[in-house]
Scaffold this active site. Sequence first.
Site, PDB file in Angstrom:
ATOM      1  N   LYS A   1     -14.712   1.452  15.180  1.00 40.03           N
ATOM      2  CA  LYS A   1     -13.430   0.752  15.141  1.00 40.03           C
ATOM      3  C   LYS A   1     -12.837   0.644  16.545  1.00 40.03           C
ATOM      4  O   LYS A   1     -12.228  -0.355  16.900  1.00 40.03           O
ATOM      5  CB  LYS A   1     -12.470   1.491  14.198  1.00 40.03           C
ATOM      6  CG  LYS A   1     -11.342   0.645  13.688  1.00 40.03           C
ATOM      7  CD  LYS A   1     -10.689   1.232  12.449  1.00 40.03           C
ATOM      8  CE  LYS A   1     -11.476   0.923  11.174  1.00 40.03           C
ATOM      9  NZ  LYS A   1     -10.845   1.368   9.961  1.00 40.03           N
TER      10      LYS A   1
ATOM     11  N   LYS B   1     -12.189  -3.034  17.940  1.00 36.90           N
ATOM     12  CA  LYS B   1     -10.826  -3.498  18.209  1.00 36.90           C
ATOM     13  C   LYS B   1     -10.529  -3.539  19.705  1.00 36.90           C
ATOM     14  O   LYS B   1      -9.517  -4.090  20.120  1.00 36.90           O
ATOM     15  CB  LYS B   1      -9.812  -2.594  17.510  1.00 36.90           C
ATOM     16  CG  LYS B   1      -9.996  -2.561  15.989  1.00 36.90           C
ATOM     17  CD  LYS B   1      -8.693  -2.743  15.241  1.00 36.90           C
ATOM     18  CE  LYS B   1      -8.949  -2.713  13.741  1.00 36.90           C
ATOM     19  NZ  LYS B   1      -7.840  -3.196  12.947  1.00 36.90           N
TER      20      LYS B   1
ATOM     21  N   ASN C   1       0.844  -1.201   0.000  1.00 34.80           N
ATOM     22  CA  ASN C   1       0.000   0.000   0.000  1.00 34.80           C
ATOM     23  C   ASN C   1       0.878   1.251   0.000  1.00 34.80           C
ATOM     24  O   ASN C   1       2.096   1.163   0.030  1.00 34.80           O
ATOM     25  CB  ASN C   1      -0.963  -0.026   1.189  1.00 34.80           C
ATOM     26  CG  ASN C   1      -0.224  -0.072   2.502  1.00 34.80           C
ATOM     27  OD1 ASN C   1       0.479   0.859   2.858  1.00 34.80           O
ATOM     28  ND2 ASN C   1      -0.362  -1.190   3.224  1.00 34.80           N
TER      29      ASN C   1
ATOM     30  N   PHE D   1      -4.984   3.580  14.555  1.00 31.35           N
ATOM     31  CA  PHE D   1      -5.260   4.615  13.557  1.00 31.35           C
ATOM     32  C   PHE D   1      -6.380   4.125  12.659  1.00 31.35           C
ATOM     33  O   PHE D   1      -6.595   2.915  12.529  1.00 31.35           O
ATOM     34  CB  PHE D   1      -4.008   4.900  12.710  1.00 31.35           C
ATOM     35  CG  PHE D   1      -3.087   5.902  13.341  1.00 31.35           C
ATOM     36  CD1 PHE D   1      -2.278   5.542  14.414  1.00 31.35           C
ATOM     37  CD2 PHE D   1      -3.032   7.212  12.891  1.00 31.35           C
ATOM     38  CE1 PHE D   1      -1.433   6.462  15.015  1.00 31.35           C
ATOM     39  CE2 PHE D   1      -2.193   8.141  13.474  1.00 31.35           C
ATOM     40  CZ  PHE D   1      -1.393   7.766  14.536  1.00 31.35           C
TER      41      PHE D   1
HETATM   42  N1  CTP Z   1      -4.247  -2.902  11.996  1.00 35.64           N
HETATM   43  C1  CTP Z   1      -3.440  -3.939  12.447  1.00 35.64           C
HETATM   44  N2  CTP Z   1      -3.394  -5.112  11.778  1.00 35.64           N
HETATM   45  C2  CTP Z   1      -4.155  -5.303  10.663  1.00 35.64           C
HETATM   46  C3  CTP Z   1      -4.991  -4.275  10.197  1.00 35.64           C
HETATM   47  C4  CTP Z   1      -5.011  -3.082  10.888  1.00 35.64           C
HETATM   48  O1  CTP Z   1      -2.741  -3.759  13.457  1.00 35.64           O
HETATM   49  N3  CTP Z   1      -4.093  -6.448  10.037  1.00 35.64           N
HETATM   50  C5  CTP Z   1      -4.320  -1.660  12.753  1.00 35.64           C
HETATM   51  C6  CTP Z   1      -3.768  -0.477  12.010  1.00 35.64           C
HETATM   52  O2  CTP Z   1      -2.402  -0.280  12.307  1.00 35.64           O
HETATM   53  C7  CTP Z   1      -4.621   0.648  12.536  1.00 35.64           C
HETATM   54  C8  CTP Z   1      -5.947   0.010  12.849  1.00 35.64           C
HETATM   55  O3  CTP Z   1      -5.667  -1.373  12.992  1.00 35.64           O
HETATM   56  O4  CTP Z   1      -4.121   1.137  13.757  1.00 35.64           O
HETATM   57  C9  CTP Z   1      -7.038   0.234  11.847  1.00 35.64           C
HETATM   58  O5  CTP Z   1      -6.777  -0.404  10.666  1.00 35.64           O
HETATM   59  P1  CTP Z   1      -7.827  -0.450   9.464  1.00 35.64           P
HETATM   60  O6  CTP Z   1      -7.236  -1.294   8.401  1.00 35.64           O
HETATM   61  O7  CTP Z   1      -8.219   0.925   9.098  1.00 35.64           O
HETATM   62  O8  CTP Z   1      -9.055  -1.132  10.141  1.00 35.64           O
HETATM   63  P2  CTP Z   1      -9.816  -2.388   9.762  1.00 35.64           P
HETATM   64  O9  CTP Z   1     -10.240  -3.020  11.014  1.00 35.64           O
HETATM   65  O10 CTP Z   1      -9.005  -3.191   8.832  1.00 35.64           O
HETATM   66  O11 CTP Z   1     -11.109  -1.829   9.058  1.00 35.64           O
HETATM   67  P3  CTP Z   1     -11.403  -1.381   7.569  1.00 35.64           P
HETATM   68  O12 CTP Z   1     -10.202  -1.717   6.731  1.00 35.64           O
HETATM   69  O13 CTP Z   1     -12.601  -2.151   7.222  1.00 35.64           O
HETATM   70  O14 CTP Z   1     -11.651   0.071   7.656  1.00 35.64           O
END
Ligand code: CTP
Length: 411
Positions: A335, A339, A208, A321
């Site tokens: 979120k 989480k 990404n 984040f």
């Molecule tokens: N994060 C993580 N491990 C992952 C995905 C996300 O630790 N596999 C953490 C990111 O570092 C960030 C937070 O979770 O602090 C939010 O990540 P995000 O990808 O935005 O949230 P998702 O739960 O994946 O939700 P979505 O993609 O549906 O918005």
Amino acid sequence: MNLLDGKRVLLGVSGGIAAYKSAELVRLLRAAGALVRVVMTPAASGFVTARTFQALSGEVVRCDWSDDRTGMDHIELARWAERILVAPASADTLACLAHGRADTLLAAICLASEAPLLVAPAMNQAMWRHAATRDNLACLQRRGVQVCGPDTGEQACGEVGPGRMQAPEMLLQALSDSFASGRLAGLKLVITAGPTREAVDPVRFLGNRSSGKMGYAVARAARDAGARVELVSGPVALAAPEGVERVLVESGQEMLDAVLARITACDIFIAAAAVADYRPVAPAAQKIKKQAGEWTLQLEPAPDILATVAALENRPWCVGFAAETEQLELHARKKRMHKGVEMIAANLVGDGLGFDTDDNELLLVWEGGERHLARAPKSRLAVQLVEQIADLYSHSMTTDETPADDAKHSA
Ligand code: CTP
């Protein structure tokens, strides 16, 4: 980490040959992003002109009471300043400050201000050693005034000894250090940053656009606040911040393993990495060759690092984040609950903000509160974010409630 960016520094210049060095200090402060206003004592204008400081600071320079145009300028300046540095501080000015006099405009501002005061003495070595000067300095130090220098060496008067004003670079550092909050002193932080790469085959990956800038800025801000910081970083083009222990990883699984290996005795975990949500089910051992027609890549969920850490039994205080394209607050709050973390720092992506940019804008949400951090360089946002985390963390240490309890309340 530039702690001086955007800071309001009032530089007091009193009479002494070292006053010319303060011109260089103004230049250095401006280059570091500080806003500088200069107030000279009448004696100082015998050494350097106000015009020099005016040109370098870009602000009106005041020398005596006739420059206090509204009669309240000295109060306005006293309130404006976040730090006051008197450099050079002559023996006479130190005596004025120690005795709480307000006869010069500069002395009146120092008396009226609540900002931390730093002084950089500069004088003849015999004046420096005199019991009167020693007493004045001891009195100022008892009141919390920070004394920078002086240096020892050859003096303008031809004598050798202590009394030379500290170099502008050292004074810049002292001012910068004075902004280090120390609010996370004694705490261990683990921070994730940057993108992850999920291998498709030995030469291709799913990744990404994350540059890691935000996570690295947070690591520096936490270090400056006195924390011991371990940074688990995906592939980025950034140098490891000085004083921060960095481990480089590629995939989400490697990032999770590196985090879990460091999470013991961790007080605060900040997940700033853009971790892949999905990864190829079976990365190919050899390079995949081009074939005619469509090709389907099968993906499986990648481990959620933040959720995994938040579910640990002896878990740290957790910050996540969220990069969203719409309904920022709603998604951020969902979120946070989903989480099970204490805080979410959310930002809208697009419109020149978010990934691979120097600026950002954040909405911080936590149980029962939120704070909007206006668009600013990521370095400044990181400092504000760390301050907010320090506030909430220290408050949480006096209460027992966890995010899991929040979820129960709202269920
Ligand atoms: N994060 C993580 N491990 C992952 C995905 C996300 O630790 N596999 C953490 C990111 O570092 C960030 C937070 O979770 O602090 C939010 O990540 P995000 O990808 O935005 O949230 P998702 O739960 O994946 O939700 P979505 O993609 O549906 O918005």
